[in-house]
Enzyme design. Structure first.
Site, PDB file in Angstrom:
ATOM      1  N   CYS A   1      23.964  28.745 -56.055  1.00 14.27           N
ATOM      2  CA  CYS A   1      24.815  29.431 -57.030  1.00 14.27           C
ATOM      3  C   CYS A   1      25.248  27.993 -57.915  1.00 14.27           C
ATOM      4  CB  CYS A   1      25.866  30.202 -56.781  1.00 14.27           C
ATOM      5  SG  CYS A   1      25.154  31.677 -55.628  1.00 14.27           S
TER       6      CYS A   1
ATOM      7  N   THR B   1      14.289  46.121 -39.333  1.00 13.76           N
ATOM      8  CA  THR B   1      12.792  46.351 -39.942  1.00 13.76           C
ATOM      9  C   THR B   1      12.385  47.859 -39.258  1.00 13.76           C
ATOM     10  OG1 THR B   1      11.866  44.788 -38.119  1.00 13.76           O
ATOM     11  CG2 THR B   1      12.473  43.901 -40.474  1.00 13.76           C
TER      12      THR B   1
ATOM     13  N   ASN C   1      13.511  45.006 -32.836  1.00 17.96           N
ATOM     14  CA  ASN C   1      13.818  43.511 -32.392  1.00 17.96           C
ATOM     15  C   ASN C   1      13.836  42.582 -33.651  1.00 17.96           C
ATOM     16  OD1 ASN C   1      13.954  44.000 -29.588  1.00 17.96           O
ATOM     17  ND2 ASN C   1      11.740  44.099 -29.486  1.00 17.96           N
ATOM     18  N   ILE C   2      13.450  43.017 -34.811  1.00 16.30           N
ATOM     19  CA  ILE C   2      13.249  42.358 -35.936  1.00 16.30           C
ATOM     20  C   ILE C   2      14.430  42.836 -37.223  1.00 16.30           C
ATOM     21  CG2 ILE C   2      12.179  40.952 -37.703  1.00 16.30           C
ATOM     22  CD1 ILE C   2       9.663  41.354 -35.696  1.00 16.30           C
ATOM     23  N   TYR C   3      15.297  41.791 -37.565  1.00 18.49           N
ATOM     24  CA  TYR C   3      16.297  42.281 -38.602  1.00 18.49           C
ATOM     25  C   TYR C   3      15.904  41.643 -39.682  1.00 18.49           C
ATOM     26  CZ  TYR C   3      19.728  44.190 -35.111  1.00 18.49           C
ATOM     27  OH  TYR C   3      20.328  44.806 -34.156  1.00 18.49           O
TER      28      TYR C   3
ATOM     29  N   ILE D   1      17.565  40.627 -43.784  1.00 17.09           N
ATOM     30  CA  ILE D   1      18.574  40.587 -44.824  1.00 17.09           C
ATOM     31  C   ILE D   1      18.517  39.807 -45.822  1.00 17.09           C
ATOM     32  CG2 ILE D   1      20.398  40.692 -42.947  1.00 17.09           C
ATOM     33  CD1 ILE D   1      20.816  37.942 -43.016  1.00 17.09           C
ATOM     34  N   GLY D   2      19.316  39.944 -46.957  1.00 16.78           N
ATOM     35  CA  GLY D   2      19.163  38.938 -48.384  1.00 16.78           C
ATOM     36  C   GLY D   2      18.242  39.411 -49.539  1.00 16.78           C
TER      37      GLY D   2
ATOM     38  N   TYR E   1      51.566  42.927 -64.051  1.00 15.58           N
ATOM     39  CA  TYR E   1      51.749  42.495 -65.279  1.00 15.58           C
ATOM     40  C   TYR E   1      52.836  41.827 -65.855  1.00 15.58           C
ATOM     41  CZ  TYR E   1      53.852  43.306 -70.235  1.00 15.58           C
ATOM     42  OH  TYR E   1      54.324  42.958 -71.201  1.00 15.58           O
TER      43      TYR E   1
ATOM     44  N   LYS F   1      50.023  48.317 -70.424  1.00 18.37           N
ATOM     45  CA  LYS F   1      48.783  49.318 -70.056  1.00 18.37           C
ATOM     46  C   LYS F   1      47.511  48.243 -69.663  1.00 18.37           C
ATOM     47  CE  LYS F   1      50.635  52.899 -72.843  1.00 18.37           C
ATOM     48  NZ  LYS F   1      50.469  53.253 -74.240  1.00 18.37           N
TER      49      LYS F   1
HETATM   50  P1  FAD Z   1      18.340  32.023 -49.642  1.00 19.68           P
HETATM   51  O1  FAD Z   1      19.631  31.750 -49.794  1.00 19.68           O
HETATM   52  O2  FAD Z   1      17.401  31.909 -50.875  1.00 19.68           O
HETATM   53  O3  FAD Z   1      17.514  31.267 -48.510  1.00 19.68           O
HETATM   54  C1  FAD Z   1      16.356  31.631 -48.139  1.00 19.68           C
HETATM   55  C2  FAD Z   1      15.939  30.401 -47.291  1.00 19.68           C
HETATM   56  O4  FAD Z   1      14.942  30.698 -46.338  1.00 19.68           O
HETATM   57  C3  FAD Z   1      15.438  29.371 -48.321  1.00 19.68           C
HETATM   58  O5  FAD Z   1      16.126  28.274 -47.867  1.00 19.68           O
HETATM   59  C4  FAD Z   1      13.824  29.146 -47.824  1.00 19.68           C
HETATM   60  O6  FAD Z   1      13.333  27.738 -47.855  1.00 19.68           O
HETATM   61  C5  FAD Z   1      13.830  29.556 -46.389  1.00 19.68           C
HETATM   62  N1  FAD Z   1      12.619  30.276 -45.989  1.00 19.68           N
HETATM   63  C6  FAD Z   1      11.665  31.090 -46.684  1.00 19.68           C
HETATM   64  N2  FAD Z   1      10.661  31.435 -46.110  1.00 19.68           N
HETATM   65  C7  FAD Z   1      10.670  30.448 -44.773  1.00 19.68           C
HETATM   66  C8  FAD Z   1       9.648  30.120 -43.752  1.00 19.68           C
HETATM   67  N3  FAD Z   1       8.567  30.917 -43.776  1.00 19.68           N
HETATM   68  N4  FAD Z   1      10.142  29.469 -42.806  1.00 19.68           N
HETATM   69  C9  FAD Z   1      11.411  28.800 -42.820  1.00 19.68           C
HETATM   70  N5  FAD Z   1      12.261  28.902 -43.844  1.00 19.68           N
HETATM   71  C10 FAD Z   1      12.053  29.736 -44.915  1.00 19.68           C
HETATM   72  N6  FAD Z   1      23.853  34.832 -56.707  1.00 19.68           N
HETATM   73  C11 FAD Z   1      25.032  35.370 -56.968  1.00 19.68           C
HETATM   74  O7  FAD Z   1      25.531  36.376 -56.569  1.00 19.68           O
HETATM   75  N7  FAD Z   1      25.862  34.791 -57.946  1.00 19.68           N
HETATM   76  C12 FAD Z   1      25.297  33.558 -58.545  1.00 19.68           C
HETATM   77  O8  FAD Z   1      26.445  32.750 -59.085  1.00 19.68           O
HETATM   78  C13 FAD Z   1      24.037  33.198 -58.226  1.00 19.68           C
HETATM   79  N8  FAD Z   1      23.786  31.911 -58.904  1.00 19.68           N
HETATM   80  C14 FAD Z   1      22.478  31.498 -58.521  1.00 19.68           C
HETATM   81  C15 FAD Z   1      22.043  30.498 -59.100  1.00 19.68           C
HETATM   82  C16 FAD Z   1      20.906  29.809 -58.937  1.00 19.68           C
HETATM   83  C17 FAD Z   1      20.446  28.481 -59.588  1.00 19.68           C
HETATM   84  C18 FAD Z   1      20.054  30.411 -57.720  1.00 19.68           C
HETATM   85  C19 FAD Z   1      18.584  29.876 -57.180  1.00 19.68           C
HETATM   86  C20 FAD Z   1      20.484  31.542 -57.035  1.00 19.68           C
HETATM   87  C21 FAD Z   1      21.638  32.190 -57.639  1.00 19.68           C
HETATM   88  N9  FAD Z   1      22.262  33.286 -56.881  1.00 19.68           N
HETATM   89  C22 FAD Z   1      23.122  33.811 -57.233  1.00 19.68           C
HETATM   90  C23 FAD Z   1      21.263  34.150 -56.055  1.00 19.68           C
HETATM   91  C24 FAD Z   1      21.725  34.000 -54.557  1.00 19.68           C
HETATM   92  O9  FAD Z   1      21.768  32.570 -54.334  1.00 19.68           O
HETATM   93  C25 FAD Z   1      20.672  34.472 -53.650  1.00 19.68           C
HETATM   94  O10 FAD Z   1      20.810  35.919 -53.890  1.00 19.68           O
HETATM   95  C26 FAD Z   1      21.014  34.220 -52.132  1.00 19.68           C
HETATM   96  O11 FAD Z   1      20.936  32.952 -51.866  1.00 19.68           O
HETATM   97  C27 FAD Z   1      19.998  35.208 -51.025  1.00 19.68           C
HETATM   98  O12 FAD Z   1      20.380  34.782 -49.865  1.00 19.68           O
HETATM   99  P2  FAD Z   1      18.985  34.629 -48.829  1.00 19.68           P
HETATM  100  O13 FAD Z   1      19.771  34.148 -47.598  1.00 19.68           O
HETATM  101  O14 FAD Z   1      18.247  36.023 -48.808  1.00 19.68           O
HETATM  102  O15 FAD Z   1      17.961  33.727 -49.560  1.00 19.68           O
END
Ligand code: FAD
Length: 558
Positions: free
Chosen positions: A45, A276, A281-283, A285-286, A433, A441
């Site tokens: 972010c 999932t 055994n597999i979760y 997230i994100g 306030y 208000k």
């Molecule tokens: P990520 O944090 O993206 O992590 C996923 C990781 O998995 C990556 O590092 C990737 O390399 C790795 N990966 C993927 N596939 C594989 C694989 N096969 N093997 C090994 N590693 C793998 N959200 C907000 O709420 N507020 C904000 O202000 C905001 N600003 C943002 C600004 C930018 C520029 C960006 C890019 C995103 C922003 N976001 C913001 C969104 C937020 O960053 C994401 O929603 C959050 O990071 C998602 O988390 P995640 O763990 O799902 O994925």
């Protein structure tokens, strides 16, 4: 007895949270975190702000290094290790070491998919030109930063008006570049409804950024270091660098190949415990998962950092034996757009309409244009608040734009929504306030009052979009002061300032529908109440006032 082995794929928001929580809960789990990039736990972010030199120190982007995490939490972190396959029967993954290019197998007992999402790169001609970038991770950021340092670009085009595109546009503008933003839709920032987005459009344009709305990119022509961005309308914009920010797709290929259930947008389907569908055994997230939208309970994708982090914690709890549910994502977000803060929570009118809901029949809206704190105390700034509610007063969503105090107002409303609150609750909330911070208000109370007045029939609000129809049939009355009226008014409106209304009743037709307006809604409401109590039966007030009506002048498409 062997330790339980939890493997996490992806080491940033969701993955790192899961790992840290797991260790805090259980010292005896073997935790392996596999990350294909160079870094874990970095501040995605913050990336746009590093590009714009707001964050000057690159090191500040790294919340924690692998070494620090390992020292503190005893987690086996392997960066530059990409998982390329999952064998659910054998409970092992195939990993490629991206430094040596060797592959190896690694067994697990429990697997967590926290693979995030990746920027969409459509097959537009010229998309692979050397000055076209996406901004998603540290590698992208370094590329952009190095390009800026070495090539000193003067003109930038940002394709896509989502929050990352807008944040990046602002930061490139801060570096002195001439910036154009191109958005295929008629508005930037999709979580906003159109009339609210018009405030943002005005502000972006006022900063000197060119905003091209309702126009997609058809082609990029790269020649001698300059890319000409050719729009579907035929417009041509020259750029020394282009940032592509048109959306993301979930990194769910691994899950799909492993036979896990994926929705039509590529999101991994999970149950309320974040497991999932076909493999407990597999979760997952994100960003990569399908979530339940908190208000409508519909399935959707809402990629945000807060939900990813919270899901990481819940997932770890469940791996350690809890049965904790993830209750859904509300989509609460805030973005800095130059001097404005733009915040949303819940769902907007566009979504409700897509779900087949009808304004007035199924939902109502309350819109106010108010001040961030007591007007008599210096520095009070305008603030626009829109709340969408149902006939019981339940808050379905809110949108707030202003320069100051937006964050706390959206958080108060977001918390109310989470707790099942209504607009009646908003009017009752006792909020801190003193003149520098708020009004007796608070704006949150004010939107609650307006919501209550609408629900109780004390006011009839008309939407700015309906004015043309009412203008033909009714009597349009501007109750602002004369200088405001002369500064601009709705065509055909009669002018009687609010304070002169009582002495001018005879000049107002009793047999017509009367539509009153002021600047932000309050004086219009006072006039409406006065007229209604003096024999004028059909009186309405323009929702949000002239401020919002005026924005419609930019587009009739919505
Ligand atoms: P990520 O944090 O993206 O992590 C996923 C990781 O998995 C990556 O590092 C990737 O390399 C790795 N990966 C993927 N596939 C594989 C694989 N096969 N093997 C090994 N590693 C793998 N959200 C907000 O709420 N507020 C904000 O202000 C905001 N600003 C943002 C600004 C930018 C520029 C960006 C890019 C995103 C922003 N976001 C913001 C969104 C937020 O960053 C994401 O929603 C959050 O990071 C998602 O988390 P995640 O763990 O799902 O994925």
């Amino acid at each position: 007895m062997m330790n339980k082995k939890v493997m996490i794929i992806g080491g940033v928001a969701g993955g790192a949270s899961t790992a840290a929580r797991l260790r805090r809960l259980d010292e005896n789990i073997d935790i392996i975190l596999l990350e294909r990039g160079n870094y874990v736990s970095f501040a995605n972010c913050g990336l746009p702000y590093y590009i714009g030199d707001v964050i000057e120190d690159r090191e500040a982007l790294f919340v924690q290094t692998p070494e620090e995490i390992n020292k503190r939490f005893n987690i086996d972190i392997r960066v530059k290790n990409e998982v390329i396959g999952i064998d659910r029967d054998q409970k092992e993954v195939d990993v490629r070491n991206l430094i040596t290019n060797e592959t190896y197998k690694e067994p697990y007992d429990t697997l967590v998919l926290a693979t995030g999402s990746s920027p969409i790169k459509p097959p537009i001609p010229g998309i692979d030109s050397p000055n076209v970038f996406t901004l998603w991770n540290v590698h992208d950021t370094d590329n952009i930063k190095n390009f800026i340092i070495n090539k000193q670009p003067k003109k930038a085009v940002v394709i896509g008006g989502g929050f990352i595109g807008i944040e990046t546009a602002e930061n490139l503008h801060a570096l002195g570049m001439k910036v154009s933003v191109i958005e295929m839709l008629h508005q930037v920032m999709a979580p906003l409804d159109f009339e609210m987005s018009e405030i943002v459009h005005q502000n972006i344009r006022a900063q000197g950024v060119n905003l091209h709305l309702g126009d997609g990119v058809s082609k990029l022509d790269h020649k001698d270091g300059v890319t000409t961005v050719i729009l579907q309308s035929g417009k041509r914009i020259h750029a020394d660098m282009v940032i592509l920010s048109i959306g993301i797709r979930p990194n769910s290929k691994l899950a799909q190949n492993a036979g896990l259930q994926i929705n039509e947008r590529g999101g991994i389907v999970v149950d309320e415990y974040l497991r999932t569908s076909y493999d407990k055994n597999i979760y997952a997230i994100g960003d990569v998962i399908e979530v339940t939208e908190f208000i409508s309970k519909n399935k959707t994708m809402i990629p945000l950092a807060g939900p990813a982090n919270k899901q990481g914690r819940i997932c770890a709890n469940n791996i350690c034996g809890a049965e904790e549910k993830y209750k859904g994502t509300q989509g609460t977000s805030i973005v800095k757009v130059f001097d404005l803060s733009v915040a949303t929570t819940g769902i907007n009118e566009k979504i409700l309409k897509r779900l087949g809901m009808k304004y007035k029949k199924d939902y109502l809206t309350a819109l106010i244009y108010t001040k961030s704190h007591a007007e008599y105390y210096p520095g009070a700034n305008p603030m626009a608040i829109k709340v969408i509610l149902n006939h019981y007063g339940n808050i379905l969503g809110a949108q707030i734009i202003g320069q100051d105090g937006v964050d706390k107002r959206i958080d108060v409303i977001a918390a109310s929504v989470r707790l099942g609150g209504t607009v009646y609750d908003l009017k009752e909330l006792e909020l801190a306030y003193a003149p520098p911070y708020s009004s007796a208000k608070d704006p949150v109370n004010m939107i609650g009052f307006v919501g209550e007045n609408i629900l109780k029939g004390l006011t009839d609000v008309v939407h700015w979009k309906s004015i043309e129809q009412f203008k033909r049939e009714g009597y349009l009355l501007d109750v602002r002061d004369i200088d405001e009226y002369l500064d601009g008014h709705i065509e055909g409106a009669e002018h009687i300032p609010l304070n002169d209304l009582r002495s001018n009743l005879d000049n107002i037709p009793k047999d017509k529908k009367i539509i009153v307006y002021c600047k932000g809604g309050l004086r219009g409401y006072i006039a409406e109440r006065y007229l209604k109590q003096n024999g004028f039966n059909d009186v309405s007030n323009i929702s949000g006032g002239y401020v919002f009506h005026n924005y419609k002048l930019f587009s009739d498409d919505i």
